[in-house]
Design a protein around this motif. Structure first.
Motif, PDB file in Angstrom:
ATOM      1  N   PHE A   3       0.680  -1.334   0.097  1.00 38.04           N
ATOM      2  CA  PHE A   3       0.275   0.065  -0.237  1.00 38.04           C
ATOM      3  C   PHE A   3       0.639   1.162   0.068  1.00 38.04           C
ATOM      4  N   GLU A   4       0.356   2.513  -0.606  1.00 37.78           N
ATOM      5  CA  GLU A   4       1.086   3.527  -0.574  1.00 37.78           C
ATOM      6  C   GLU A   4      -0.037   4.376   0.632  1.00 37.78           C
ATOM      7  N   ILE A   5       0.301   4.824   1.632  1.00 36.68           N
ATOM      8  CA  ILE A   5      -0.493   5.868   2.333  1.00 36.68           C
ATOM      9  C   ILE A   5      -0.412   7.226   1.959  1.00 36.68           C
ATOM     10  N   ARG A   6      -1.716   7.785   1.389  1.00 34.95           N
ATOM     11  CA  ARG A   6      -1.782   9.027   0.846  1.00 34.95           C
ATOM     12  C   ARG A   6      -3.034   9.606   1.564  1.00 34.95           C
ATOM     13  N   SER A   7      -2.975  10.950   0.946  1.00 34.37           N
ATOM     14  CA  SER A   7      -4.174  11.838   1.550  1.00 34.37           C
ATOM     15  C   SER A   7      -4.959  11.850   0.122  1.00 34.37           C
ATOM     16  N   PRO A  43      -7.481   3.571   7.938  1.00 32.60           N
ATOM     17  CA  PRO A  43      -8.014   4.229   6.714  1.00 32.60           C
ATOM     18  C   PRO A  43      -8.519   3.060   5.733  1.00 32.60           C
ATOM     19  N   PRO A  44      -9.456   3.479   4.880  1.00 34.95           N
ATOM     20  CA  PRO A  44     -10.004   2.783   3.678  1.00 34.95           C
ATOM     21  C   PRO A  44      -8.975   2.120   2.657  1.00 34.95           C
ATOM     22  N   VAL A  45      -9.113   1.088   2.024  1.00 36.28           N
ATOM     23  CA  VAL A  45      -8.240   0.632   1.142  1.00 36.28           C
ATOM     24  C   VAL A  45      -8.944   1.030  -0.301  1.00 36.28           C
ATOM     25  N   LEU A  46      -7.868   1.736  -1.235  1.00 33.94           N
ATOM     26  CA  LEU A  46      -8.269   2.416  -2.366  1.00 33.94           C
ATOM     27  C   LEU A  46      -7.593   1.652  -3.593  1.00 33.94           C
ATOM     28  N   ARG A  71     -11.985  17.572   3.094  1.00 36.54           N
ATOM     29  CA  ARG A  71     -11.584  17.813   1.805  1.00 36.54           C
ATOM     30  C   ARG A  71     -10.804  16.707   1.434  1.00 36.54           C
ATOM     31  N   GLU A  72      -9.778  16.060   2.369  1.00 37.06           N
ATOM     32  CA  GLU A  72      -8.994  15.006   2.166  1.00 37.06           C
ATOM     33  C   GLU A  72      -9.145  14.000   3.285  1.00 37.06           C
ATOM     34  N   MET A  73      -8.821  12.774   3.041  1.00 39.06           N
ATOM     35  CA  MET A  73      -8.883  11.737   4.053  1.00 39.06           C
ATOM     36  C   MET A  73      -7.529  10.696   3.519  1.00 39.06           C
ATOM     37  N   PRO A  74      -7.219  10.230   4.749  1.00 36.53           N
ATOM     38  CA  PRO A  74      -6.064   9.016   4.774  1.00 36.53           C
ATOM     39  C   PRO A  74      -6.670   8.000   4.163  1.00 36.53           C
ATOM     40  N   ALA A  75      -5.668   7.186   3.202  1.00 41.01           N
ATOM     41  CA  ALA A  75      -6.202   6.077   2.677  1.00 41.01           C
ATOM     42  C   ALA A  75      -5.010   5.022   2.166  1.00 41.01           C
ATOM     43  N   ARG A  76      -5.178   3.958   2.199  1.00 40.80           N
ATOM     44  CA  ARG A  76      -4.223   2.934   1.815  1.00 40.80           C
ATOM     45  C   ARG A  76      -4.285   2.614   0.266  1.00 40.80           C
TER      46      ARG A  76
END
Length: 330
Positions: A3-7, A43-46, A71-76
Motif C-alpha cells: 500500500f501507499e498511504i496517501r491523502s 484508513p480505507p483501501v482504495l 476535503r482530504e482523507m487518509p487512505a491505503r
C-alpha cells in the motif's frame, strides 16, 4: 499487497462503483461520532482507476468522510495494476474479520470471489474460496446462496434482517408473478410469520391459483384480504389468524366446512366430563374416536350411559350420516 498511504480527496473516489462492496448496511451514527472525534484509525483501501479511485475496503468510512465534508482523507492506496483476485479477497476478509456476515453479505462475498476466480466454482471450490477469507459455508448453503445477489433489493433486505428465511426467499424469487411475490413478502414481514406458516400460505395461494386458473396476485387481491392487510389498527396476531383462516378456507373448502360441522355438533352434544369426541385425523376420512377418561368403576358406568345418550343424539346422527360431502383437500 503493498500500500501507499496517501491523502485522497473524497470527491475523487467513485461512489457509484461498488464492485467490492460486501456490507449490506450503511454508515451509522456511532461510526460518524468516532471518526469525527478521533479520526480514521483504519484508513480505507482504495484502488487506482485512472484519475479516480475505487473503494476496496471501507465503504462506510468513505461515506462518513463525505458526510463530514472532509476535503482530504487518509487512505491505503493500491496501484491500478493490482490483481483483481487479491482485491476481492481483501474486501471479503476485511468484512468477515469485523463481524459475522449475514446471508446477503455471504452471497455477495461468494459471487465476488467466484468472479475473481473466473468461473462459478464447484460447491467445494466455493467453500474453499470463502474459507480463505474466514467464512465457513457447506455445499448445500453455497447452492442456495448463488441466486441471492439476483434477488430484488426489497427481498434481499428482508433476508438480511431475517424476516424472510432463505428457503422462502428462494421460492419468492422464483415466482413468475413479481407483484404477488412482493405482496407475500410484505405479508410475511409485517405479520412476523414463522417459516412453517410462510410456507403454508404460499402453498395454499399457489394451489388456489392453479385450481381456479388465476394469477397469484389475483388471489391476493381478494377484497377481504386487502382490507385486513391494510388495517393499521388491527392487532398483528389477530390479523395473522384472520388471513390464515381465510386463505385456508378457500384452499380447503370441504375440510373447513367439516371442521365447522364437527365443532357445532360437539357444542350441541355437550358431552360429560371424561368423554371426548375426536374427529378423523386432519379432518379427512370418516372414522371418529371416542376417548373415555375415568378413575373408578362407578364413573365408567356413568360414562357408559352417557355414551348411549350421545349415540342416540340427533346431532351426532346427522354428523355421521352426512357422507355426501367431499372431504378431500380439493
Amino acid at each position: 499487497m503493498d500500500f501507499e498511504i496517501r491523502s485522497v480527496p473524497p470527491a475523487l473516489i467513485d461512489a457509484a462503483d461498488e464492485t467490492f462492496r460486501i456490507s449490506s448496511g450503511q454508515a451509522d451514527d456511532a461510526l460518524t461520532r468516532s471518526i469525527q472525534s478521533v479520526g480514521l484509525l483504519h484508513p480505507p483501501v482504495l484502488l487506482a482507476k485512472g484519475e479516480r479511485w475505487v473503494v476496496v475496503c471501507g465503504f462506510a468510512r468513505v461515506e462518513v468522510c463525505r458526510r463530514l465534508a472532509w476535503r482530504e482523507m487518509p487512505a491505503r492506496c493500491l496501484p491500478a495494476e493490482s490483481a483483481f483476485a487479491d482485491c476481492a479477497l481483501m474486501a471479503v476478509a476485511d468484512n468477515s474479520s469485523q463481524r459475522s456476515l449475514d446471508i446477503v453479505e455471504t452471497a455477495k462475498a461468494l459471487k465476488l470471489l467466484e468472479h475473481a476466480a473466473g468461473v462459478e466454482c464447484a460447491p467445494d471450490g466455493g467453500a474453499r474460496l470463502l474459507k480463505s477469507a474466514g467464512i465457513e459455508a457447506g455445499p448445500q448453503l453455497l447452492k442456495k446462496l448463488r441466486p441471492v445477489p439476483r434477488m430484488a433489493p426489497w427481498l434481499q433486505g428482508c433476508l438480511a434482517k431475517g424476516t424472510i428465511p432463505l428457503p422462502m426467499a428462494l421460492r419468492l424469487h422464483d415466482l413468475d408473478d413479481a407483484a404477488a411475490a412482493r405482496i407475500l413478502g410484505d405479508l410475511f414481514e409485517n405479520l412476523v410469520l414463522s417459516l412453517g406458516r410462510q410456507r403454508d400460505l404460499l402453498d395454499w395461494v399457489q394451489a388456489i391459483a392453479m385450481r381456479e386458473g388465476m394469477l397469484l396476485a389475483q388471489v391476493l387481491a381478494d377484497p377481504q384480504l386487502v382490507q385486513w392487510r391494510q388495517d393499521a389498527e388491527m392487532d398483528r396476531g389477530r390479523k395473522s389468524q384472520l388471513i390464515r383462516d381465510h386463505i385456508r378456507r378457500r384452499r380447503f373448502p370441504a375440510i373447513t366446512a367439516f371442521e365447522t360441522r364437527y365443532a357445532q355438533t360437539v357444542k350441541a352434544l355437550q358431552p360429560a366430563n371424561g368423554l371426548q369426541l375426536l374427529p378423523p385425523a386432519h379432518f379427512e376420512g370418516r372414522t371418529y374416536r371416542l376417548q373415555i377418561d375415568f378413575q373408578s368403576a362407578d364413573q365408567l358406568r356413568e360414562l357408559a350411559r352417557e355414551v348411549e345418550r350421545l349415540a342416540a343424539a340427533p346431532p351426532l346422527r346427522r354428523l355421521l350420516e352426512d357422507l355426501s360431502v367431499d372431504q378431500s383437500p380439493s
